[in-house]
Motif scaffolding. Structure first.
Motif, short mmCIF file in Angstrom:
data_model
loop_
_atom_site.label_atom_id
_atom_site.label_comp_id
_atom_site.label_asym_id
_atom_site.label_seq_id
_atom_site.Cartn_x
_atom_site.Cartn_y
_atom_site.Cartn_z
N GLU A 55 -2.99 3.54 14.77
CA GLU A 55 -1.55 3.38 14.88
C GLU A 55 -1.01 3.46 13.45
O GLU A 55 -1.24 2.57 12.64
N ILE A 56 -0.33 4.56 13.15
CA ILE A 56 0.21 4.81 11.81
C ILE A 56 1.66 4.33 11.80
O ILE A 56 2.45 4.75 12.65
N ILE A 57 2.00 3.47 10.83
CA ILE A 57 3.31 2.83 10.81
C ILE A 57 3.97 3.03 9.46
O ILE A 57 3.38 2.72 8.42
N GLN A 58 5.17 3.58 9.47
CA GLN A 58 5.97 3.69 8.26
C GLN A 58 7.10 2.67 8.37
O GLN A 58 7.91 2.73 9.30
N VAL A 59 7.12 1.72 7.43
CA VAL A 59 8.07 0.61 7.47
C VAL A 59 9.01 0.69 6.27
O VAL A 59 8.55 0.85 5.14
N GLU A 60 10.30 0.57 6.54
CA GLU A 60 11.27 0.54 5.45
C GLU A 60 10.96 -0.60 4.51
O GLU A 60 10.75 -1.74 4.94
N GLY A 61 10.88 -0.32 3.21
CA GLY A 61 10.70 -1.35 2.20
C GLY A 61 9.32 -1.95 2.12
O GLY A 61 9.15 -2.99 1.48
N ALA A 62 8.31 -1.34 2.73
CA ALA A 62 6.95 -1.87 2.64
C ALA A 62 6.46 -1.82 1.19
O ALA A 62 6.70 -0.84 0.48
N ALA A 63 5.78 -2.86 0.76
CA ALA A 63 5.24 -2.91 -0.60
C ALA A 63 4.14 -1.86 -0.75
O ALA A 63 3.39 -1.61 0.20
N PRO A 64 4.02 -1.26 -1.92
CA PRO A 64 2.93 -0.30 -2.13
C PRO A 64 1.57 -1.00 -2.15
O PRO A 64 1.49 -2.22 -2.33
N MET A 65 0.52 -0.23 -1.97
CA MET A 65 -0.83 -0.75 -2.02
C MET A 65 -1.09 -1.29 -3.43
O MET A 65 -0.75 -0.64 -4.42
N SER A 66 -1.69 -2.46 -3.52
CA SER A 66 -1.95 -3.06 -4.82
C SER A 66 -3.02 -2.27 -5.57
O SER A 66 -3.86 -1.59 -4.97
N LYS A 67 -2.98 -2.38 -6.88
CA LYS A 67 -3.95 -1.70 -7.74
C LYS A 67 -5.37 -2.12 -7.37
O LYS A 67 -6.29 -1.30 -7.33
#
Length: 138
Positions: A55-67
Motif C-alpha cells: 500500500e503506497i501512500i503519499q501524504v501531504e506534509g510527511a516528514a522526509p526519511m531520516s539520515k
C-alpha cells in the motif's frame, strides 16, 4: 484465542512521490497497480505481485526519511519497521536483473547466518527505502 492471525496482508509505505513509486515497483519488480483511493490529505495505491501486496501512500506534509534510516550502518538503530522482504526463486538472477535496471544493490547476495541455506540481499527503491530479497533453501 491465539490462532486468529493467518498471514500478513500488506505493508504500507509512505512515499514522497506516489507516481514515481508506482512506476518503480512496476518497472523494477513487476508489481501491478490494483486500485487507488484517497484519504483526507493522502493519495493511496495498492500494488500486488503474487501474494505480495504494498500500500503506497503519499501524504501531504510527511516528514522526509531520516539520515539514519538511509544508511545501512545506522538503519537498525531506529525502532519500528525498517524494511520488508520479498521472496524470490533465484536470488543471483534477481539481483543481476535489478542491477541491470539500475537498482542500487546495498548488500549483495549473502547467506543467512543460521546455517539454514537461506539467502538474502538488500536493494533500495526509488525513495531509498530498503527492500530485502529472500530466497529460501527449502
Amino acid at each position: 484465542m491465539t490462532n486468529f492471525v493467518h498471514r500478513l496482508h500488506h505493508v504500507g509505505v509512505v512515499v514522497n512521490d506516489l507516481q514515481g513509486s508506482l512506476d518503480w515497483y512496476r518497472d523494477k519488480l513487476g508489481f501491478e497497480h490494483q486500485y487507488s483511493f484517497t484519504l483526507p490529505g493522502a493519495e493511496v495505491a495498492m500494488l500486488v505481485r503474487g501474494e505480495a501486496r504494498l500500500e503506497i501512500i503519499q501524504v501531504e506534509g510527511a516528514a522526509p526519511m531520516s539520515k539514519e534510516r538511509k544508511e545501512i550502518e545506522t538503519f537498525l538503530k531506529i525502532r519500528g519497521i525498517n524494511h520488508f522482504a520479498l521472496i524470490v526463486d533465484d536470488l543471483e538472477e534477481a539481483v543481476a536483473a535489478l542491477a541491470a535496471k539500475g537498482v542500487e544493490i546495498v548488500i549483495p547476495p549473502s547467506s543467512v547466518p543460521n546455517h539454514s541455506g537461506d539467502r538474502f540481499a538488500y536493494i533500495r527503491d526509488n525513495e531509498r527505502m530498503l527492500v530485502e530479497l529472500f530466497q529460501s533453501a527449502s
